[in-house]
Design a protein around this motif. Structure first.
Motif, PDB file in Angstrom:
ATOM      1  N   ARG A  67      -2.329  68.436  29.959  1.00  0.00           N
ATOM      2  CA  ARG A  67      -2.827  69.741  30.163  1.00  0.00           C
ATOM      3  C   ARG A  67      -1.488  70.785  29.965  1.00  0.00           C
ATOM      4  O   ARG A  67      -1.300  71.851  29.603  1.00  0.00           O
ATOM      5  N   PHE A  68      -0.359  70.214  30.959  1.00  0.00           N
ATOM      6  CA  PHE A  68       1.145  70.874  31.079  1.00  0.00           C
ATOM      7  C   PHE A  68       1.984  70.068  30.457  1.00  0.00           C
ATOM      8  O   PHE A  68       2.043  68.904  30.284  1.00  0.00           O
ATOM      9  N   THR A  69       2.850  71.029  29.820  1.00  0.00           N
ATOM     10  CA  THR A  69       4.249  70.349  29.225  1.00  0.00           C
ATOM     11  C   THR A  69       5.417  71.042  29.522  1.00  0.00           C
ATOM     12  O   THR A  69       5.653  72.021  29.686  1.00  0.00           O
ATOM     13  N   ILE A  70       6.270  69.993  30.272  1.00  0.00           N
ATOM     14  CA  ILE A  70       7.653  70.564  30.506  1.00  0.00           C
ATOM     15  C   ILE A  70       8.544  70.424  29.600  1.00  0.00           C
ATOM     16  O   ILE A  70       8.824  69.328  28.715  1.00  0.00           O
ATOM     17  N   SER A  71       9.612  71.211  29.450  1.00  0.00           N
ATOM     18  CA  SER A  71      10.637  71.256  28.475  1.00  0.00           C
ATOM     19  C   SER A  71      11.884  71.981  28.894  1.00  0.00           C
ATOM     20  O   SER A  71      11.891  72.707  29.674  1.00  0.00           O
ATOM     21  N   ARG A  72      13.027  71.670  28.251  1.00  0.00           N
ATOM     22  CA  ARG A  72      14.053  72.368  28.751  1.00  0.00           C
ATOM     23  C   ARG A  72      14.870  72.638  27.160  1.00  0.00           C
ATOM     24  O   ARG A  72      14.927  71.942  26.179  1.00  0.00           O
ATOM     25  N   ASP A  73      15.767  73.834  27.468  1.00  0.00           N
ATOM     26  CA  ASP A  73      16.730  74.208  26.393  1.00  0.00           C
ATOM     27  C   ASP A  73      17.989  74.305  26.933  1.00  0.00           C
ATOM     28  O   ASP A  73      18.391  75.504  27.580  1.00  0.00           O
ATOM     29  N   ASN A  74      18.936  73.247  26.766  1.00  0.00           N
ATOM     30  CA  ASN A  74      20.158  73.323  27.443  1.00  0.00           C
ATOM     31  C   ASN A  74      21.069  74.467  26.890  1.00  0.00           C
ATOM     32  O   ASN A  74      22.058  74.742  27.629  1.00  0.00           O
ATOM     33  N   ALA A  75      21.098  74.609  25.883  1.00  0.00           N
ATOM     34  CA  ALA A  75      21.717  75.813  25.261  1.00  0.00           C
ATOM     35  C   ALA A  75      21.649  77.111  25.813  1.00  0.00           C
ATOM     36  O   ALA A  75      22.349  78.017  25.764  1.00  0.00           O
TER      37      ALA A  75
END
Length: 125
Positions: A67-75
């Protein structure tokens, strides 16, 4: 100094979606693995999701898997938590956390060095 600032919380009906953001400053973002934890009234703070330095590995609590999604944008020095199919039991204050080091400890809140102030998520039935 290090700052983690969460945003995106709010009130949503069961079945709805929210996206939390956490912007980091004062850190070399790519040196930190990132996590989301939550705390409901009267309960201990619990692990929700974590992502490693590159975004290549993620970990989820069983209660949110699928149900949940973690993500990251290092920029952008930002980590996100996309929350879908929300349930009333997801109601809590959600905290962003940053952990430093060469080993990833996704679920152990003692291994995180910095914490945000939290953002409230309320899911109505």
């Amino acid at each position: 100094q290090v700052q983690l600032v969460e945003s995106g919380g709010g009130l949503v009906q069961a079945g709805g979606s929210l996206r939390l953001s956490c912007a980091a400053s004062g850190v070399t973002f790519t040196s930190y693995y990132m996590g989301w934890f939550r705390q409901a009234p009267g309960k201990e703070r619990e692990f929700v999701a974590s992502i490693n330095w590159t975004g290549g590995s993620t970990s989820y609590a069983d209660s949110v898997k699928g149900r949940f999604t973690i993500s990251r944008d290092n920029a952008k020095n930002t980590v996100y938590l996309q929350m879908n199919s929300l349930k009333p039991e997801d109601t809590a204050v959600y905290y962003c956390a940053a952990g430093y080091g060469s080993r990833w400890y996704p679920m152990d809140r003692r291994r995180y060095d910095y914490w945000g102030q939290g953002t409230q998520v309320t899911v109505s039935s």
